[in-house]
Scaffold this motif. Sequence first.
Motif, PDB file in Angstrom:
ATOM      1  N   LEU A  90       3.802  73.832 -90.105  1.00 39.02           N
ATOM      2  CA  LEU A  90       3.022  74.365 -89.121  1.00 39.02           C
ATOM      3  C   LEU A  90       3.143  75.862 -89.222  1.00 39.02           C
ATOM      4  O   LEU A  90       3.973  76.568 -88.304  1.00 39.02           O
ATOM      5  CB  LEU A  90       3.068  73.567 -87.685  1.00 39.02           C
ATOM      6  CG  LEU A  90       3.100  72.266 -87.742  1.00 39.02           C
ATOM      7  CD1 LEU A  90       3.344  71.748 -86.240  1.00 39.02           C
ATOM      8  CD2 LEU A  90       1.756  71.686 -88.307  1.00 39.02           C
ATOM      9  N   ARG A  91       2.578  76.644 -90.135  1.00 37.56           N
ATOM     10  CA  ARG A  91       2.680  78.048 -90.147  1.00 37.56           C
ATOM     11  C   ARG A  91       1.448  78.805 -90.548  1.00 37.56           C
ATOM     12  O   ARG A  91       0.617  78.388 -91.361  1.00 37.56           O
ATOM     13  CB  ARG A  91       3.677  78.440 -91.052  1.00 37.56           C
ATOM     14  CG  ARG A  91       3.515  77.845 -92.476  1.00 37.56           C
ATOM     15  CD  ARG A  91       4.769  78.251 -93.318  1.00 37.56           C
ATOM     16  NE  ARG A  91       4.259  77.799 -94.825  1.00 37.56           N
ATOM     17  CZ  ARG A  91       3.498  78.503 -95.694  1.00 37.56           C
ATOM     18  NH1 ARG A  91       2.916  79.491 -95.165  1.00 37.56           N
ATOM     19  NH2 ARG A  91       3.153  78.017 -97.035  1.00 37.56           N
ATOM     20  N   LEU A 149      -3.264  75.246 -85.798  1.00 33.64           N
ATOM     21  CA  LEU A 149      -4.433  74.904 -86.246  1.00 33.64           C
ATOM     22  C   LEU A 149      -4.437  74.932 -87.890  1.00 33.64           C
ATOM     23  O   LEU A 149      -5.190  74.177 -88.378  1.00 33.64           O
ATOM     24  CB  LEU A 149      -5.204  76.250 -85.866  1.00 33.64           C
ATOM     25  CG  LEU A 149      -6.701  76.302 -86.488  1.00 33.64           C
ATOM     26  CD1 LEU A 149      -7.340  75.100 -85.986  1.00 33.64           C
ATOM     27  CD2 LEU A 149      -7.424  77.640 -85.858  1.00 33.64           C
ATOM     28  N   PHE A 150      -3.641  75.882 -88.369  1.00 28.87           N
ATOM     29  CA  PHE A 150      -3.660  75.913 -89.939  1.00 28.87           C
ATOM     30  C   PHE A 150      -3.038  74.428 -90.257  1.00 28.87           C
ATOM     31  O   PHE A 150      -3.313  73.990 -91.505  1.00 28.87           O
ATOM     32  CB  PHE A 150      -2.846  77.089 -90.424  1.00 28.87           C
ATOM     33  CG  PHE A 150      -3.506  78.321 -90.502  1.00 28.87           C
ATOM     34  CD1 PHE A 150      -4.119  78.591 -91.771  1.00 28.87           C
ATOM     35  CD2 PHE A 150      -3.545  79.119 -89.673  1.00 28.87           C
ATOM     36  CE1 PHE A 150      -4.874  79.521 -91.907  1.00 28.87           C
ATOM     37  CE2 PHE A 150      -4.441  80.323 -89.959  1.00 28.87           C
ATOM     38  CZ  PHE A 150      -5.070  80.689 -91.007  1.00 28.87           C
ATOM     39  N   GLY A 151      -1.846  73.766 -89.572  1.00 26.83           N
ATOM     40  CA  GLY A 151      -1.530  72.532 -90.140  1.00 26.83           C
ATOM     41  C   GLY A 151      -2.362  71.446 -89.822  1.00 26.83           C
ATOM     42  O   GLY A 151      -2.723  70.758 -90.876  1.00 26.83           O
ATOM     43  N   ALA A 174      -5.808  68.282 -80.996  1.00 27.58           N
ATOM     44  CA  ALA A 174      -4.674  68.865 -80.627  1.00 27.58           C
ATOM     45  C   ALA A 174      -4.815  70.398 -80.614  1.00 27.58           C
ATOM     46  O   ALA A 174      -3.970  71.000 -79.666  1.00 27.58           O
ATOM     47  CB  ALA A 174      -3.818  68.929 -82.383  1.00 27.58           C
ATOM     48  N   ILE A 175      -5.980  71.028 -80.718  1.00 24.27           N
ATOM     49  CA  ILE A 175      -6.048  72.351 -80.501  1.00 24.27           C
ATOM     50  C   ILE A 175      -7.075  72.512 -79.175  1.00 24.27           C
ATOM     51  O   ILE A 175      -6.587  73.305 -78.344  1.00 24.27           O
ATOM     52  CB  ILE A 175      -6.609  72.827 -81.740  1.00 24.27           C
ATOM     53  CG1 ILE A 175      -5.973  72.902 -82.885  1.00 24.27           C
ATOM     54  CG2 ILE A 175      -7.140  74.473 -81.429  1.00 24.27           C
ATOM     55  CD1 ILE A 175      -4.323  73.643 -82.703  1.00 24.27           C
ATOM     56  N   CYS A 176      -8.175  71.684 -79.201  1.00 24.86           N
ATOM     57  CA  CYS A 176      -9.244  71.877 -78.170  1.00 24.86           C
ATOM     58  C   CYS A 176      -8.934  71.122 -77.028  1.00 24.86           C
ATOM     59  O   CYS A 176      -9.534  71.198 -75.851  1.00 24.86           O
ATOM     60  CB  CYS A 176     -10.343  71.791 -78.525  1.00 24.86           C
ATOM     61  SG  CYS A 176     -10.690  72.896 -79.944  1.00 24.86           S
TER      62      CYS A 176
END
Length: 422
Positions: free
Chosen positions: A181-182, A123-125, A143-145
Amino acid sequence: MNDEDAAAGESHRAAASDQPLARVIREESARIVAALTNWLGNLDLAEESVAEAVEEAIRQWRARGVPPNPGGWLTQAARHNALDRLRREKRYREKLAQLADPTLTAPREDARIGEPDERLPLLFGCCHPAISPDAQLALTLRAICGLTTAQIARATLAPEPTVAQRIVRAKRKIGATGIPLRIPEGSERAERLDIVLTVISVMYSEAHLVAGGDAAADRDLADDALWLARVVAHELPREAEAQGLLALLLFHRAREGARAVDGELILLADQDRARWDRRLIAEAQSVLETAAMLRRPGRWQLHAAIAACHSDTRDGEGTDWPQVLTLYDMLLAYDHSPVVRLNRAVALAEVDGPQAALDAVDALGYALSGYHLWHAVRARMLRQLGERDAAMAEDLSALELTANDAERRLLEARIDRAGGLP
């Protein structure tokens, strides 16, 4: 029944059946994207493979029902899709070996308890500041949902090719610039977290901007946003602003049953508060109290506190407007945007009268003259001052500037009552 009626009925049944599918896909797809990305070192390949698996799932699960292990089904389908893509690359053998690793399986529910959520780094990425805001939203939804490109296009009123281009550009940016991605740490986290929370807030707002009211009936974007706010707040329990946004969306969600009735938009002052979900309001108040105990105030907590003032009374007459105005004054220290100042003017009218509010609204004309709600608020103040013709002109300007069908009907009814429409 004619062909059009039959098609409409089939579309409605498909949309209804997609609701439980959407919940399953939402819970599983981002975890699989994260797992594939970790193994392959390639977000683009991982995300495309999972997106194809999601589309396959929607087609098959509609007809056959959700399988007993949906996470495993999606994982295997995504891995198969990745294999197919890799076979078309020159140097694929080493990557094929990675994908053949039997440890790449769907996470067990019991394995998730007490472990960091792998969706948060992803998500942060997706919400990295190097990516444009429109692309942040599109990539997060996909990508997330787990939304398809077509669903994102319907939910955000954007052409499907435009959405696809935004997603492609965002993934290219991540790959080309090496965006990690962190979850950020230290002083970097506050700024980056605010971007994530802003994307979630925009996601919720987009749910109310669909012209016609039901163009995205196969996916409840507001529900997606609330779900994602819960994920972030749960995984970052010491972040007061994450709790603040969750509280805000819970307050908003609690009013959904009264905000739109039979497709017609009902303003806050006119809503039947008996239709508000008191269970969600109680949850929102509890979350807001948790945020306050962390003693790190911020804009999302203040927005939630303002929403709480409206939720504390059984009718609009009991609203503590001086408290609302004080909270807006505090909010200006964190967010001095014209829209926040416009909302403050509405509270100012309740405390100091319409002339003071009109002066504040007029001062925002340079920034908001193309915004329909600026004209609608100005019309309200002018009407309270007895300037009926000027108020009518502002309502007509607001009507011209909005494309939302529900808002247009509301404005048309107001203009009609004032004798302005034939």
